[in-house]
Design a protein around this motif. Structure first.
Motif, PDB file in Angstrom:
ATOM      1  N   ASP A 131      36.419  42.747  39.553  1.00  0.00           N
ATOM      2  CA  ASP A 131      37.015  43.005  40.871  1.00  0.00           C
ATOM      3  C   ASP A 131      36.422  42.075  41.924  1.00  0.00           C
ATOM      4  O   ASP A 131      37.143  41.517  42.756  1.00  0.00           O
ATOM      5  N   VAL A 132      35.098  41.922  41.883  1.00  0.00           N
ATOM      6  CA  VAL A 132      34.414  41.071  42.869  1.00  0.00           C
ATOM      7  C   VAL A 132      34.801  39.607  42.663  1.00  0.00           C
ATOM      8  O   VAL A 132      35.029  38.861  43.626  1.00  0.00           O
ATOM      9  N   LEU A 133      34.912  39.178  41.406  1.00  0.00           N
ATOM     10  CA  LEU A 133      35.297  37.789  41.117  1.00  0.00           C
ATOM     11  C   LEU A 133      36.733  37.503  41.546  1.00  0.00           C
ATOM     12  O   LEU A 133      37.027  36.437  42.088  1.00  0.00           O
ATOM     13  N   ARG A 134      37.616  38.490  41.336  1.00  0.00           N
ATOM     14  CA  ARG A 134      39.001  38.335  41.808  1.00  0.00           C
ATOM     15  C   ARG A 134      39.021  38.191  43.327  1.00  0.00           C
ATOM     16  O   ARG A 134      39.788  37.401  43.874  1.00  0.00           O
ATOM     17  N   LEU A 135      38.150  38.949  43.989  1.00  0.00           N
ATOM     18  CA  LEU A 135      38.068  38.874  45.446  1.00  0.00           C
ATOM     19  C   LEU A 135      37.593  37.487  45.888  1.00  0.00           C
ATOM     20  O   LEU A 135      38.162  36.892  46.815  1.00  0.00           O
ATOM     21  N   LEU A 136      36.574  36.943  45.223  1.00  0.00           N
ATOM     22  CA  LEU A 136      36.091  35.597  45.577  1.00  0.00           C
ATOM     23  C   LEU A 136      37.196  34.560  45.344  1.00  0.00           C
ATOM     24  O   LEU A 136      37.376  33.645  46.149  1.00  0.00           O
ATOM     25  N   ARG A 137      37.939  34.721  44.256  1.00  0.00           N
ATOM     26  CA  ARG A 137      39.045  33.803  43.969  1.00  0.00           C
ATOM     27  C   ARG A 137      40.109  33.876  45.066  1.00  0.00           C
ATOM     28  O   ARG A 137      40.655  32.872  45.506  1.00  0.00           O
ATOM     29  N   GLU A 138      40.380  35.104  45.514  1.00  0.00           N
ATOM     30  CA  GLU A 138      41.362  35.354  46.572  1.00  0.00           C
ATOM     31  C   GLU A 138      40.920  34.730  47.895  1.00  0.00           C
ATOM     32  O   GLU A 138      41.725  34.204  48.658  1.00  0.00           O
TER      33      GLU A 138
END
Length: 243
Positions: A180-187
């Protein structure tokens, strides 16, 4: 694409004489603006030193570091502190939140420390982007680990930094929360045009980046564009054999 960070022949030596240890050896790298870069390598390869020199947290023994058009080499500690506060965001493995402050107070702390106004629109937008709109009045103890790291990411973004540096930002999280956190950084990179530089030991985390830089013995020995977890793991296995 313009450069967010540039390192030219950066070396960092700790100690003197017989006890001297070279953590970085003439490392040169360009971090393009609006990119997500992962930095990987075995223990002792120089990952954290690379991040600290690139972010102005540590001063190279030789070579040059530029943030945007600003040469960091030769800056005093006061100037570097000011630069980090205004132009750089940080996310660490330990969330480093203030227990007595709620989400909004933790997120806006960098602005309040520098005496800057808190832009309400920006604050609301960032809390929405990181998925914390309904948690604004909660204190860290009332949040899960993943939510606390989202607060830390929001705090890193609130000043509108040129670069966000992450030092093992998912290291303390379980696999699902880490994703979830990595998806957020990607976003944050894709949606806000933010530049993110992340040190990690996790091939899955590195697979969210645009490019992976591999360090061994204080040098960049390889890079990979369009990484997958499998390709990164295979490359890391070979790096382990080289050190």
């Amino acid at each position: 694409m313009t450069e967010a960070v540039r390192l030219d022949a950066v070396s960092k030596v700790y100690g003197k004489g017989q006890g001297a240890v070279a953590a970085l050896r003439e490392v040169s790298a360009v971090i393009p603006r609006g990119s997500f870069i992962a930095v990987m390598g075995p223990s002792g390869s120089g990952k954290s030193t690379f991040l600290h020199c690139a972010a102005g947290l540590d001063v190279p023994s030789s070579g040059s570091v530029r943030l945007g058009g600003t040469e960091l080499t030769g800056m005093g500690e006061t100037e570097l502190t000011e630069l980090r506060r205004q132009r750089v965001g940080f996310v660490f493995q330990a969330f480093n939140l203030v227990a007595a402050l709620d989400v909004v107070e933790n997120v806006t702390l960098p602005l309040r420390l520098s005496g800057a106004r808190v832009p309400r629109g920006r604050l609301e937008d960032i809390l929405r982007r990181v998925g914390l709109e309904g948690r604004a009045g909660h204190r860290p103890a009332q949040l899960s680990g993943g939510q606390q790291q989202r607060v830390a990411i929001a705090r890193a973004l609130i000043t509108g930094p040129e670069v966000v540096f992450g030092d093992e930002p998912t290291g303390a999280l379980d696999t699902m929360t880490a994703r979830d956190v990595l998806r957020l950084l990607r976003e944050v990179v894709d949606g806000l045009g933010q530049t993110v530089v992340m040190v990690t030991h996790d091939p899955l985390a590195a697979s969210y980046a645009d490019t992976v830089l591999f360090l061994a013995d204080g040098r960049i020995v390889d890079s990979m564009s369009g990484p997958t977890a499998e390709k990164v793991a295979e490359r890391m296995t070979r790096l382990g054999a080289w050190t």
